[in-house]
Design a protein around this motif. Structure first.
Motif, PDB file in Angstrom:
ATOM      1  N   CYS A  78       0.846  -1.199   0.000  1.00  0.00           N
ATOM      2  CA  CYS A  78       0.000   0.000   0.000  1.00  0.00           C
ATOM      3  C   CYS A  78       0.881   1.249   0.000  1.00  0.00           C
ATOM      4  O   CYS A  78       1.805   1.376   0.794  1.00  0.00           O
ATOM      5  N   ILE A  79       0.570   2.160  -0.916  1.00  0.00           N
ATOM      6  CA  ILE A  79       1.374   3.384  -1.001  1.00  0.00           C
ATOM      7  C   ILE A  79       0.693   4.552  -0.276  1.00  0.00           C
ATOM      8  O   ILE A  79       1.082   5.700  -0.416  1.00  0.00           O
ATOM      9  N   GLN A  80      -0.351   4.218   0.482  1.00  0.00           N
ATOM     10  CA  GLN A  80      -1.040   5.229   1.304  1.00  0.00           C
ATOM     11  C   GLN A  80      -1.553   6.414   0.466  1.00  0.00           C
ATOM     12  O   GLN A  80      -1.513   7.562   0.898  1.00  0.00           O
ATOM     13  N   CYS A  81      -2.063   6.093  -0.727  1.00  0.00           N
ATOM     14  CA  CYS A  81      -2.517   7.171  -1.608  1.00  0.00           C
ATOM     15  C   CYS A  81      -3.892   7.719  -1.204  1.00  0.00           C
ATOM     16  O   CYS A  81      -4.245   8.837  -1.553  1.00  0.00           O
ATOM     17  N   GLY A  82      -4.678   6.897  -0.514  1.00  0.00           N
ATOM     18  CA  GLY A  82      -5.981   7.369  -0.052  1.00  0.00           C
ATOM     19  C   GLY A  82      -7.104   7.221  -1.066  1.00  0.00           C
ATOM     20  O   GLY A  82      -8.240   7.620  -0.793  1.00  0.00           O
ATOM     21  N   THR A  83      -6.830   6.616  -2.216  1.00  0.00           N
ATOM     22  CA  THR A  83      -7.879   6.432  -3.228  1.00  0.00           C
ATOM     23  C   THR A  83      -9.047   5.619  -2.666  1.00  0.00           C
ATOM     24  O   THR A  83     -10.217   5.913  -2.931  1.00  0.00           O
ATOM     25  N   CYS A  84      -8.703   4.607  -1.875  1.00  0.00           N
ATOM     26  CA  CYS A  84      -9.743   3.716  -1.332  1.00  0.00           C
ATOM     27  C   CYS A  84     -10.741   4.489  -0.473  1.00  0.00           C
ATOM     28  O   CYS A  84     -11.949   4.418  -0.712  1.00  0.00           O
TER      29      CYS A  84
ATOM     30  N   ARG B 251      -7.111   2.496   3.794  1.00  0.00           N
ATOM     31  CA  ARG B 251      -5.740   3.034   3.941  1.00  0.00           C
ATOM     32  C   ARG B 251      -5.320   3.058   5.411  1.00  0.00           C
ATOM     33  O   ARG B 251      -4.258   2.575   5.774  1.00  0.00           O
TER      34      ARG B 251
ATOM     35  N   ILE C  26      -4.744  -0.451   6.872  1.00  0.00           N
ATOM     36  CA  ILE C  26      -3.444  -1.044   6.539  1.00  0.00           C
ATOM     37  C   ILE C  26      -2.343  -0.399   7.381  1.00  0.00           C
ATOM     38  O   ILE C  26      -1.462  -1.089   7.917  1.00  0.00           O
TER      39      ILE C  26
ATOM     40  N   CYS D 221      -7.744   0.701  -6.539  1.00  0.00           N
ATOM     41  CA  CYS D 221      -6.447   0.730  -5.841  1.00  0.00           C
ATOM     42  C   CYS D 221      -5.298   0.600  -6.839  1.00  0.00           C
ATOM     43  O   CYS D 221      -5.220  -0.370  -7.582  1.00  0.00           O
ATOM     44  N   PRO D 222      -4.386   1.573  -6.870  1.00  0.00           N
ATOM     45  CA  PRO D 222      -3.288   1.508  -7.840  1.00  0.00           C
ATOM     46  C   PRO D 222      -2.326   0.359  -7.551  1.00  0.00           C
ATOM     47  O   PRO D 222      -1.622  -0.105  -8.450  1.00  0.00           O
ATOM     48  N   SER D 223      -2.312  -0.109  -6.301  1.00  0.00           N
ATOM     49  CA  SER D 223      -1.405  -1.216  -5.968  1.00  0.00           C
ATOM     50  C   SER D 223      -2.089  -2.570  -6.122  1.00  0.00           C
ATOM     51  O   SER D 223      -1.513  -3.604  -5.787  1.00  0.00           O
TER      52      SER D 223
HETATM   53  S1  SF4 Z   1      -6.006   2.687  -2.724  1.00  0.00           S
HETATM   54 FE1  SF4 Z   1      -4.644   0.950  -2.374  1.00  0.00          FE
HETATM   55  S2  SF4 Z   1      -2.585   1.839  -2.316  1.00  0.00           S
HETATM   56 FE2  SF4 Z   1      -4.023   3.538  -2.075  1.00  0.00          FE
HETATM   57  S3  SF4 Z   1      -4.234   3.764   0.150  1.00  0.00           S
HETATM   58 FE3  SF4 Z   1      -5.873   2.420  -0.512  1.00  0.00          FE
HETATM   59  S4  SF4 Z   1      -5.048   0.350  -0.254  1.00  0.00           S
HETATM   60 FE4  SF4 Z   1      -3.311   1.770  -0.201  1.00  0.00          FE
END
Ligand code: SF4
Ligand code: SF4
Lengths: 382, 250
Positions: free
Chosen positions: A19-25, A40, A43, A73-75
């Motif tokens: 997880c890159i902690q992008c916050g998209t979720c 986010r 995790i 999620c980009p990851s």
């Molecule tokens: S969208 Fe995916 S990568 Fe981004 S914060 Fe959420 S779990 Fe992490």
């Protein structure tokens, strides 16, 4: 803790720590603005060893498994099928289970359905029809195995959709049969709630029954059953919108005109999870007289009805956090685009939206119909 | 605090009996729902007091190996029971006085025993009350919550939505109607683990035939008189109002 980490590794293919902690979720989640732990933050908390904080907050139950976060999620982390159920499993094992969910799970374990109904009465809906729906027990083989799943078999409103689908099959002269009392919950919500052993137990028992009979494919109007049968049981299964689409040429010749402005709700487990977007739309559009309008949020961006992943049994948890249910927003959206009918592709959507119509005062202005009900109406002449 | 809880099994009314052309599918048994509440309350009470919980299954001889009894005891074990017993009844009659007398000796070592206030196989469901009579213990029925502050405090439903709080002398038998928290779900992994690990002490009990009551006759219920109302909606509404009036309902 080790068990949780192992489960997370298994369910996310070891990706949860990417997880890159992008916050998209969290930004995509219908509950993102209300939950103390977005995916986010979950995790992050797991990384920091603060799992009990998540569990004590109840955020693991504030998810209707809509797959929006996962699909964006980009990851490519399996949030819906991985992070959330793994946390829920820990919650279940610690005995922290929300009340309605607890009751539903006890009933599924004992009776194979969440309603505490007799398995013997699972074919009760079929007896309400004026023709006989054969069981596999009698017939042994059929081209199509029609699988109503629990809501479609027992729920007062949902079984109307099941009956409509059976009638359409009869009109199409399809060779079909049901399992009747031999059918039991396919378990998709059970899995999404983290009760993996019960899911496997249900799967094993169901597979034993499936193996007894010969059929080409299963047809179901329950998007969760469809998902479980396709992706976990590995069976040949069609969602009923696909089945109707496959028979569209024949149906077209029999359709009568209907006078409706229809919008179509993309169920999470048809659309985002399994990529079925066009078949139901083509079926609806081919009915003469029907004016089709899209929800503003449609296809991948469709808003969840709130029932999935056990959400239908988590209402009291949701209400602790959220004032307006997603289904209420959704029916208001239908009003905005001028629809007088919301057509759905998953039986669970029907009671969710019908309740929401009552709460929002839109009852009477908009009606909810399963796609099979709309098709039957067109066949029977409106 | 030595806590006891009783669990029994009863015919499963959800499944019912199926009569088919060639066979009668008999009913299955399930753990008695009120006893499940008594067990849940006993678990809550154990958590509150740090006491020791022993769960006692009571079952007829021919059902001693029924899977519902095994499930009831495994559920108890998975929820935190410290030890398990199974009392197997050899009996010819179904009088609760006789059962209470037969099992009383096995309930002398607890401070509190919780039992479901009714079971569907017992019309008046009065095992707890009679047991307390035989043992000379305090008894409270309709229990919906149990606390401890050095002494036993019991919440009891009094009807009409009124709940009363009572200080109760131990040893006591409590007839539980509903646990203070919903019955918790035990995940299948934990249930299977409990079935593997649990040890159940089996005790055979002869139920004395006390006599004194003899069946003279059973009466069939009277057939209700049914009148079919017919007509259009307006007429039906008028006729219904007449019926309600004749029954003094409006
Ligand atoms: S969208 Fe995916 S990568 Fe981004 S914060 Fe959420 S779990 Fe992490
Ligand atoms: S699956 Fe849907 S409800 Fe659950 S966390 Fe993801 S976006 Fe939110």
């Amino acid at each position: 803790m080790d068990m949780l980490l192992n489960r997370l590794k298994e369910l996310t293919n070891n990706k949860y720590f990417q997880c890159i902690q992008c916050g998209t979720c969290g930004g995509s989640c219908p509950y993102g603005a209300y939950t103390p732990y977005t995916p986010r933050r979950m995790i992050l908390a797991i990384r920091l060893g603060m799992v009990e904080d998540i569990l004590n907050s109840n955020a693991q139950w504030l998810c209707t498994a809509c797959q929006t976060c996962t699909s964006r999620c980009p990851s490519r982390i399996q949030i819906t099928d991985g992070i959330i159920p793994a946390l829920r499993e820990k919650s279940l094992l610690e005995g922290k289970v929300p009340e309605e969910l607890s009751t539903a799970l006890i009933n599924i374990m004992r009776y194979g359905n969440p309603f505490k109904e007799s398995p013997m009465k699972r074919d009760g809906w079929a007896k309400e029809l004026d023709f006989e729906v054969p069981t596999m027990m009698k017939k042994k083989s059929a081209e199509v195995l029609l699988l109503p799943e629990c809501f479609g078999a027992y729920h007062r409103r949902c079984k109307q959709a099941t009956k409509a689908l059976a009638k359409v099959m009869k009109i199409l002269e399809v060779d079909f049969a049901i399992l009747g009392r031999e059918e039991r919950c396919t378990g998709d919500h059970v899995r999404l709630c983290g009760e993996f052993a019960l899911f496997e137990d249900l799967m094993e028992k169901n597979m034993k029954v499936f193996r007894k009979y010969e059929f080409k494919y299963i047809v179901t109007h329950d998007a969760h059953a469809f998902n479980a049968l396709k992706n976990f049981y590995g069976l040949n299964v069609l969602h009923h919108s696909q089945f109707l689409h496959d028979n569209l040429e024949k149906l077209k010749g029999m359709f009568n005109e209907l006078d409706y402005t229809v919008t179509y709700h993309d169920s999470c487990y048809l659309g985002r999870k399994n990529g079925i977007y066009e078949e139901p739309r083509e079926v609806i559009r081919s009915i003469p007289g029907v004016r089709f309008v899209e929800f503003k949020r449609n296809r991948e961006n469709a808003l969840c009805c709130g029932a999935g992943g056990g959400g239908i049994w988590l209402d009291s948890v949701m209400r602790e956090f959220v004032k307006v249910r997603p289904a209420e927003d959704r029916v208001r959206e239908a009003k905005e685009v001028g629809a007088d009918v919301i057509v759905t592709g998953c039986v669970l959507d029907i009671p969710m939206f019908e309740d929401a119509l009552k709460v929002t005062g839109l009852d009477g202005e908009i009606v909810v119909k399963d796609i099979a009900e709309l098709v039957l109406e067109a066949l029977e002449g409106g | 605090m030595r806590i006891g809880a009783i669990v029994r099994i009863v015919p499963d009314l959800v499944m019912g009996i199926e009569i088919e052309e060639s066979e009668i599918v008999p009913f299955k048994y399930v753990p008695n729902e009120r006893d499940e509440h008594a067990l849940e309350e006993a678990v809550v009470f154990k958590e509150k007091t740090g006491g020791n919980l022993e769960v006692v299954g009571i079952v007829d001889d021919e059902l001693r190996d029924d899977e519902a009894m095994e499930e009831a005891l495994a559920l108890a074990y998975a929820k935190g029971a410290d030890s398990l017993k199974k009392i197997v009844l050899n009996r010819r009659t179904f009088d609760r006085r006789e059962v209470a007398r037969a099992i009383a000796d096995h309930f002398k070592d607890y401070d509190v025993v919780m039992v479901g206030i009714q079971s569907i196989d017992s019309f008046a469901g009065y095992l707890g009350g009679i047991l307390s009579g035989v043992l000379g213990y305090s008894y409270v029925g309709g229990v919906v919550g149990v606390d401890y502050d050095g002494g036993l405090i019991v919440q009891k439903e009094l009807g009409g939505g009124v709940v009363g709080k009572f200080r109760v002398k131990t040893p006591a038998i409590l007839g539980v109607v509903s646990a203070e928290r919903p019955i918790t779900f035990v995940p299948l992994v934990k249930l299977r683990q409990a079935m593997k690990e649990m040890k159940v002490e089996e005790i055979e009990v002869e139920v004395p035939d006390m006599g004194g009551i003899e069946v003279v006759r059973f009466y069939e219920p009277e057939k209700p008189e049914i009148t079919l109302l017919e007509g259009d909606v307006e007429e039906l509404a008028d006729k219904l109002v007449e019926v309600f009036k004749s029954l003094s309902l409006v």
